[in-house]
Design a protein around this motif. Structure first.
Motif, PDB file in Angstrom:
ATOM      1  N   TYR A 134       0.799  -1.247   0.459  1.00 14.34           N
ATOM      2  CA  TYR A 134       0.168  -0.370   0.181  1.00 14.34           C
ATOM      3  C   TYR A 134       0.888   1.057   0.166  1.00 14.34           C
ATOM      4  O   TYR A 134       0.657   1.780  -0.558  1.00 14.34           O
ATOM      5  CB  TYR A 134      -0.971  -0.051   0.949  1.00 14.34           C
ATOM      6  N   LEU A 138       1.979   4.068  -5.232  1.00 13.64           N
ATOM      7  CA  LEU A 138       1.051   4.970  -5.487  1.00 13.64           C
ATOM      8  C   LEU A 138      -0.330   4.793  -6.136  1.00 13.64           C
ATOM      9  O   LEU A 138      -1.482   4.915  -5.721  1.00 13.64           O
ATOM     10  CB  LEU A 138       1.335   6.183  -5.876  1.00 13.64           C
ATOM     11  N   ASP A 139      -0.486   4.074  -6.792  1.00 17.62           N
ATOM     12  CA  ASP A 139      -1.539   3.450  -7.818  1.00 17.62           C
ATOM     13  C   ASP A 139      -2.363   2.350  -7.079  1.00 17.62           C
ATOM     14  O   ASP A 139      -3.192   2.247  -7.023  1.00 17.62           O
ATOM     15  CB  ASP A 139      -1.076   2.949  -9.622  1.00 17.62           C
ATOM     16  N   GLN A 141      -2.295   2.362  -4.234  1.00 22.12           N
ATOM     17  CA  GLN A 141      -2.751   2.763  -3.069  1.00 22.12           C
ATOM     18  C   GLN A 141      -3.953   3.555  -3.349  1.00 22.12           C
ATOM     19  O   GLN A 141      -4.931   3.818  -2.662  1.00 22.12           O
ATOM     20  CB  GLN A 141      -1.704   3.902  -2.037  1.00 22.12           C
ATOM     21  N   ASN A 142      -3.936   4.001  -4.388  1.00 25.05           N
ATOM     22  CA  ASN A 142      -5.038   5.097  -4.896  1.00 25.05           C
ATOM     23  C   ASN A 142      -6.079   3.996  -5.209  1.00 25.05           C
ATOM     24  O   ASN A 142      -7.525   4.172  -5.356  1.00 25.05           O
ATOM     25  CB  ASN A 142      -5.297   5.472  -5.918  1.00 25.05           C
ATOM     26  N   ASP A 145      -7.416   2.430  -1.668  1.00 26.22           N
ATOM     27  CA  ASP A 145      -8.117   3.960  -1.250  1.00 26.22           C
ATOM     28  C   ASP A 145      -9.432   3.968  -1.848  1.00 26.22           C
ATOM     29  O   ASP A 145     -11.080   3.983  -1.500  1.00 26.22           O
ATOM     30  CB  ASP A 145      -8.105   5.225  -0.981  1.00 26.22           C
ATOM     31  N   TYR A 146     -10.358   4.161  -3.056  1.00 27.35           N
ATOM     32  CA  TYR A 146     -11.425   4.166  -4.408  1.00 27.35           C
ATOM     33  C   TYR A 146     -11.954   2.841  -3.683  1.00 27.35           C
ATOM     34  O   TYR A 146     -13.176   3.232  -3.684  1.00 27.35           O
ATOM     35  CB  TYR A 146     -10.990   4.151  -5.204  1.00 27.35           C
ATOM     36  N   SER A 185      -9.124   5.992   4.558  1.00 27.15           N
ATOM     37  CA  SER A 185     -10.205   5.540   3.128  1.00 27.15           C
ATOM     38  C   SER A 185     -11.506   4.518   4.041  1.00 27.15           C
ATOM     39  O   SER A 185     -12.592   4.609   3.640  1.00 27.15           O
ATOM     40  CB  SER A 185      -9.875   5.125   1.924  1.00 27.15           C
TER      41      SER A 185
END
Length: 246
Positions: A134, A138-139, A141-142, A145-146, A185
């Motif tokens: 995570y 970064l991808d 992680q995003n 979170d989404y 998130s």
């Protein structure tokens, strides 16, 4: 005179109906441009990354975009040029590729339906890798979170799955300041809050289910996904059909 007429007919002869040809060309051209856009986004996302984690290569959203874009580019190129030049070999390649893609989608859907437990385990491995890395990608992680925001869930089975992550691990030996925490998130939104509190999940793993339920979504994303699919069967079917028909 007859020979000249035959030559004129031969020059104007077409294997493909003009309406079908131009429709196929336009349809393929749109997807060809779209495939270039997908590849460009994937390459840009990959270049912008400071580091690359080897273990996440196959689940890297940027890599997936590049692969999908390249496959789309090849298929639509065959359809585009094949329709424009009436190249039967390219049109056959285009037709075979689309048939193969359609059958693959159908096979995945059938296997996913009849082997739901195995499908859940496979998705669980994907999510576990995303949780483990995570903070490294970064991808991912995003993406996590989404998913957690949209499905109002935390982790795969439940919120304690975040102990798989090095930073959120809840063992006493972990020196991280985020020990026993969960990502923001996972937190339930506070009405009227203008600025997101990124520390809202700190210490959540030390709480029991009822206590955690006051500040975060304690339910795992696996159960939420199943609930969402069951309550949106018509939408899922329409999306599957919408992907398959073109």
């Amino acid at each position: 005179m007859d020979r000249k007429l035959n030559l004129n007919r031969a020059e104007t002869f077409s294997f493909v109906n003009p309406w079908i040809r131009y429709f196929l060309f336009f349809f393929s051209f749109l997807f060809w441009v779209f495939s270039l856009l997908i590849v460009a986004i994937g390459v840009y996302a990959k270049v912008q990354k400071a580091t690359t984690v080897r273990d996440t290569f196959l689940i890297d959203p940027a890599v997936i975009l590049i692969v999908v874009g390249v496959v789309m580019f090849f298929i639509t190129f065959c359809g585009c040029i094949g329709a424009l030049r009436e190249n039967i070999r390219l049109l056959k390649t285009f037709s075979f590729s689309l048939t193969l893609v359609f059958l693959t989608q159908l096979a995945i859907a059938i296997l996913g339906f009849f082997y739901s437990d195995q499908t859940r385990d496979a998705l669980g491995k994907f999510v576990k890798k995303a949780i483990v890395h995570y903070r490294d990608d970064l991808d991912l992680q995003n993406l996590m979170d989404y998913i957690q925001k949209e499905f109002k869930c935390c982790g795969w089975n439940n919120y304690t799955d975040w102990s798989w992550n090095l930073y959120f691990n809840c063992t006493h030996e972990n020196p991280s300041s985020e020990r026993c925490a969960v990502p923001f998130s996972c937190c339930t939104p506070v009405p009227g809050e203008a600025v997101i509190n990124t520390m809202c999940g700190f210490g959540a793993q030390t709480q029991n289910y009822l206590e955690a339920n006051k500040s975060i979504y304690p339910v795992g994303c696996a159960d939420r996904a199943v609930m969402w699919i069951e309550s949106h069967l018509l939408l899922v079917g329409a999306l599957a059909l919408g992907l398959a028909l073109p």
